[in-house]
Design a protein around this motif. Structure first.
Motif, PDB file in Angstrom:
ATOM      1  N   HIS A   9       0.830  -1.204   0.000  1.00 38.70           N
ATOM      2  CA  HIS A   9       0.000   0.000   0.000  1.00 38.70           C
ATOM      3  C   HIS A   9       0.868   1.259   0.000  1.00 38.70           C
ATOM      4  CE1 HIS A   9      -3.515  -2.402   2.012  1.00 38.70           C
ATOM      5  NE2 HIS A   9      -3.297  -2.743   0.750  1.00 38.70           N
ATOM      6  N   CYS A  10       1.961   1.225   0.738  1.00 36.84           N
ATOM      7  CA  CYS A  10       2.866   2.378   0.792  1.00 36.84           C
ATOM      8  C   CYS A  10       3.534   2.602  -0.570  1.00 36.84           C
ATOM      9  CB  CYS A  10       3.925   2.165   1.871  1.00 36.84           C
ATOM     10  SG  CYS A  10       3.245   1.968   3.538  1.00 36.84           S
ATOM     11  N   ILE A  11       3.878   1.509  -1.222  1.00 32.01           N
ATOM     12  CA  ILE A  11       4.521   1.625  -2.540  1.00 32.01           C
ATOM     13  C   ILE A  11       3.526   2.159  -3.569  1.00 32.01           C
ATOM     14  CG2 ILE A  11       5.612   0.314  -4.401  1.00 32.01           C
ATOM     15  CD1 ILE A  11       6.651  -1.606  -2.186  1.00 32.01           C
ATOM     16  N   GLU A  12       2.288   1.649  -3.528  1.00 35.18           N
ATOM     17  CA  GLU A  12       1.268   2.149  -4.454  1.00 35.18           C
ATOM     18  C   GLU A  12       0.960   3.621  -4.185  1.00 35.18           C
ATOM     19  OE1 GLU A  12       0.310   0.894  -7.044  1.00 35.18           O
ATOM     20  OE2 GLU A  12      -0.244  -1.213  -6.953  1.00 35.18           O
ATOM     21  N   TRP A  13       0.996   4.025  -2.910  1.00 35.48           N
ATOM     22  CA  TRP A  13       0.795   5.442  -2.582  1.00 35.48           C
ATOM     23  C   TRP A  13       1.870   6.294  -3.238  1.00 35.48           C
ATOM     24  CZ3 TRP A  13       4.190   8.664  -0.019  1.00 35.48           C
ATOM     25  CH2 TRP A  13       3.712   9.939   0.305  1.00 35.48           C
ATOM     26  N   ALA A  14       3.136   5.854  -3.122  1.00 34.38           N
ATOM     27  CA  ALA A  14       4.232   6.590  -3.754  1.00 34.38           C
ATOM     28  C   ALA A  14       4.081   6.611  -5.266  1.00 34.38           C
ATOM     29  CB  ALA A  14       5.572   5.961  -3.365  1.00 34.38           C
ATOM     30  N   HIS A  15       3.624   5.481  -5.815  1.00 32.30           N
ATOM     31  CA  HIS A  15       3.499   5.318  -7.267  1.00 32.30           C
ATOM     32  C   HIS A  15       2.362   6.152  -7.842  1.00 32.30           C
ATOM     33  CE1 HIS A  15       2.551   2.318 -10.773  1.00 32.30           C
ATOM     34  NE2 HIS A  15       3.234   3.361 -11.192  1.00 32.30           N
ATOM     35  N   ILE A  16       1.202   6.122  -7.163  1.00 27.31           N
ATOM     36  CA  ILE A  16      -0.004   6.750  -7.721  1.00 27.31           C
ATOM     37  C   ILE A  16      -0.203   8.179  -7.233  1.00 27.31           C
ATOM     38  CG2 ILE A  16      -2.528   6.576  -7.794  1.00 27.31           C
ATOM     39  CD1 ILE A  16      -2.202   3.553  -7.607  1.00 27.31           C
ATOM     40  N   ILE A  17       0.037   8.408  -5.951  1.00 29.52           N
ATOM     41  CA  ILE A  17      -0.293   9.717  -5.369  1.00 29.52           C
ATOM     42  C   ILE A  17       0.918  10.635  -5.284  1.00 29.52           C
ATOM     43  CG2 ILE A  17      -1.190  10.888  -3.309  1.00 29.52           C
ATOM     44  CD1 ILE A  17      -2.912   8.415  -2.782  1.00 29.52           C
ATOM     45  N   ALA A  18       1.985  10.174  -4.615  1.00 30.22           N
ATOM     46  CA  ALA A  18       3.152  11.046  -4.408  1.00 30.22           C
ATOM     47  C   ALA A  18       3.785  11.455  -5.727  1.00 30.22           C
ATOM     48  CB  ALA A  18       4.176  10.335  -3.518  1.00 30.22           C
ATOM     49  N   TRP A  19       3.866  10.516  -6.671  1.00 24.65           N
ATOM     50  CA  TRP A  19       4.486  10.856  -7.964  1.00 24.65           C
ATOM     51  C   TRP A  19       3.695  11.951  -8.672  1.00 24.65           C
ATOM     52  CZ3 TRP A  19       8.955   9.017 -10.340  1.00 24.65           C
ATOM     53  CH2 TRP A  19       9.149   9.447 -11.654  1.00 24.65           C
ATOM     54  N   GLU A  20       2.365  11.846  -8.666  1.00 24.64           N
ATOM     55  CA  GLU A  20       1.538  12.843  -9.344  1.00 24.64           C
ATOM     56  C   GLU A  20       1.625  14.198  -8.648  1.00 24.64           C
ATOM     57  OE1 GLU A  20      -0.132  12.704 -12.227  1.00 24.64           O
ATOM     58  OE2 GLU A  20       0.839  10.753 -12.476  1.00 24.64           O
ATOM     59  N   GLN A  21       1.788  14.187  -7.347  1.00 24.20           N
ATOM     60  CA  GLN A  21       1.849  15.444  -6.610  1.00 24.20           C
ATOM     61  C   GLN A  21       3.174  16.166  -6.808  1.00 24.20           C
ATOM     62  OE1 GLN A  21       1.051  14.216  -2.567  1.00 24.20           O
ATOM     63  NE2 GLN A  21      -1.192  14.337  -2.825  1.00 24.20           N
ATOM     64  N   GLU A  22       4.268  15.409  -6.827  1.00 25.35           N
ATOM     65  CA  GLU A  22       5.592  16.035  -6.855  1.00 25.35           C
ATOM     66  C   GLU A  22       6.252  16.041  -8.230  1.00 25.35           C
ATOM     67  OE1 GLU A  22       8.153  14.918  -3.637  1.00 25.35           O
ATOM     68  OE2 GLU A  22       6.464  14.272  -2.375  1.00 25.35           O
ATOM     69  N   LYS A  23       5.865  15.115  -9.120  1.00 32.64           N
ATOM     70  CA  LYS A  23       6.421  15.049 -10.473  1.00 32.64           C
ATOM     71  C   LYS A  23       7.951  15.206 -10.471  1.00 32.64           C
ATOM     72  CE  LYS A  23       2.670  14.771 -13.137  1.00 32.64           C
ATOM     73  NZ  LYS A  23       2.448  13.672 -14.089  1.00 32.64           N
ATOM     74  N   PRO A  24       8.680  14.289  -9.839  1.00 34.51           N
ATOM     75  CA  PRO A  24      10.138  14.431  -9.769  1.00 34.51           C
ATOM     76  C   PRO A  24      10.822  14.296 -11.130  1.00 34.51           C
ATOM     77  CG  PRO A  24       9.460  12.277  -8.993  1.00 34.51           C
ATOM     78  CD  PRO A  24       8.202  13.071  -9.182  1.00 34.51           C
ATOM     79  N   PHE A  25      10.167  13.597 -12.055  1.00 35.40           N
ATOM     80  CA  PHE A  25      10.680  13.450 -13.420  1.00 35.40           C
ATOM     81  C   PHE A  25       9.512  13.671 -14.373  1.00 35.40           C
ATOM     82  CE2 PHE A  25      13.213  10.786 -10.616  1.00 35.40           C
ATOM     83  CZ  PHE A  25      14.518  11.192 -10.923  1.00 35.40           C
ATOM     84  N   PRO A  26       9.790  14.091 -15.592  1.00 39.50           N
ATOM     85  CA  PRO A  26       8.690  14.368 -16.534  1.00 39.50           C
ATOM     86  C   PRO A  26       7.752  13.186 -16.736  1.00 39.50           C
ATOM     87  CG  PRO A  26      10.772  15.191 -17.393  1.00 39.50           C
ATOM     88  CD  PRO A  26      11.106  14.394 -16.173  1.00 39.50           C
ATOM     89  N   LYS A  27       8.308  11.967 -16.808  1.00 41.11           N
ATOM     90  CA  LYS A  27       7.497  10.779 -17.047  1.00 41.11           C
ATOM     91  C   LYS A  27       8.106   9.591 -16.321  1.00 41.11           C
ATOM     92  CE  LYS A  27       5.588   7.933 -20.770  1.00 41.11           C
ATOM     93  NZ  LYS A  27       5.536   7.704 -22.244  1.00 41.11           N
TER      94      LYS A  27
END
Length: 450
Positions: free
Chosen positions: A226-244
């Motif tokens: 669940h923590c990994i999916e949170w990072a994958h789905i939510i945190a990535w979209e919020q912070e956009k550390p890389f373009p894609k």
């Protein structure tokens, strides 16, 4: 032909004594058995030459086992495709690699290792995705063996080989041997593109994994996944550390791992590791060495039988072998029937039941989770273009259709064509059947056209 031929029942002169390295193979390749054809005695010399000249392509996560088996089975011209580099976690089961190889190309290291150990074999490595090669590349091979850890990649090579078939050219038909493992379970199958059941016919055997509710991910995670999916789905979209997000980029996976680890510590959850992060994001199930060995052996055994005609192979009657090692060792074979409504090799459009009141955007989203579709980035066309992802001008022109109801855009019983960039040029054909008391026809004049 590099080896002299010994006809069954005769003693070769001294200068034609066979290389003792291949004695165990020649007992099978040169002598008829209970399952060989009646004309085997007349054709075995040709089949031996065919095997040695046949160019084989292997690809995927079962590569070490497959490459070793092919080289020791008498195949001399092998190509291998693998886009990955060697990681420390590979060393416990991928036996062609050493600690000094970490960071190097899997394909290149494996090719050089096997060439060194099995004299006379030529292996050409390709450090890339299978999608990077075109049809001209695949046309040169007599046989394709896949041990891929991705359903998407399997579907791509399957549709590519089906599209390559030209009824006027028998050499355009390339047998596909597919192997896969999931923990203690595995399967091997033989596919003759356009003639037998293909991977798309069997797609419902690989149902997409159940999604975790967003409320669980965002509020109270209970498992490391669940923590990994949170990072994958939510945190990535919020912070956009890389373009894609690139699931194969170690830097991207490291970012997700660190975010997931921090969230896990926040909720006192243990078990988040880099390997688990990679597995969840790429939907990889941990590999077991013994299962890999069994399935790779089965795949290469089928390749040997097809090349030499020494025994019946999967695909003549039964075409699918299942293996289970959970409680003991159990295998069985069965015939998976070719589906006339297969979107890749069939002639009929596949029926989809759809609620006419959902929007086109909701319908597109549903294609990712439908077992019979599993399309991630589809573009859709009916009588008119409904939605196209590229080029940008066409995406902008068809975007207004996303909020319209399906019943307004497509008639009940009408066919649509669906494409997905990850699956090559294949055009999936679906016939929509509306549910929930649909009345009336589609107002097609409201749709944007290209």
């Amino acid at each position: 032909m590099s080896q002299p031929v010994m006809v069954a029942g005769t003693i070769p002169p001294p200068e034609t004594v066979l290389d003792s390295k291949w004695t165990y193979l020649d007992n099978v390749r040169r002598h008829p058995g209970p399952f060989t054809d009646e004309d085997f005695a007349e054709t075995h010399e040709f089949m031996l030459s065919r095997q040695e000249d046949m160019k084989i392509l292997g690809a995927g996560g079962l590569g070490c086992e497959i490459l070793k088996n092919l080289a020791l089975s008498g195949f001399k011209n092998i190509h291998v495709i693998d886009m990955d580099t060697i990681d420390v976690s590979n060393l416990n089961r991928q036996f062609l690699f050493r600690k000094s190889d970490v960071g190097k190309s899997k394909a290149e290291v494996a090719a050089r290792f096997v060439e060194k150990r099995v004299k006379g074999v030529s292996i050409t490595p390709h450090n890339c995705k299978i999608q990077d090669k075109d049809e001209d590349f695949y046309m040169q091979f007599g046989l394709v063996i896949c041990g891929l850890d991705s359903i998407e990649a399997r579907r791509w090579i399957n549709s590519t080989l089906v599209n390559m078939v030209d009824e006027t050219d028998p050499d355009s038909l390339k047998p596909l041997i597919d192997g896969g493992t999931e923990g203690f379970k595995g399967q091997a199958r033989v596919i003759f593109p356009s003639l037998t059941s293909c991977i798309e016919c069997q797609l419902d055997m690989h149902a997409p994994r159940a999604a975790v509710p967003l409320c669980t991910l965002a509020t109270i995670p209970r498992q490391p996944e669940h923590c990994i999916e949170w990072a994958h789905i939510i945190a990535w979209e919020q912070e956009k550390p890389f373009p894609k997000l690139d699931n194969d980029d170690p830097e991207h996976i490291t970012w997700l791992f660190q975010k997931a680890l921090a969230r896990a510590q926040q909720f006192n959850i243990t078990g988040v590791t880099y390997s688990l992060t990679q597995g969840v994001v790429k939907n990889i199930i941990p590999a077991i060495a013994s299962t890999n060995a069994i399935i790779a052996a089965s795949c290469c055994n089928e390749a040997f039988k097809i090349a030499t005609a020494s025994n019946p192979y999967l695909g003549t009657e039964d075409n699918y072998m299942m293996y289970s090692g959970n409680d003991s060792i159990y295998t069985y074979t069965f015939k998976h029937e070719k589906k006339p409504d297969c979107p890749v090799c069939g002639q009929l459009a596949r029926e989809l039941e759809v609620d006419p009141n959902i929007t086109l955007e909701e319908f597109i989203d549903s294609l990712a989770t439908r077992a019979e579709a599993q399309l991630k980035q589809p573009s859709i066309r009916g009588d008119k273009t409904l939605y196209m992802r590229s080029p940008a001008s066409l995406e902008e022109a068809t975007r207004p259709n996303l909020v319209k109801k399906m019943g307004e855009l497509v008639g009940n019983g009408d066919e649509i064509g669906v494409t997905d960039p990850s699956l090559g040029t294949v055009n999936f054909k679906y016939k929509l059947t509306y549910t929930r008391g649909y009345v009336g026809g589609a107002a097609k004049e409201n749709g944007n056209a290209s």
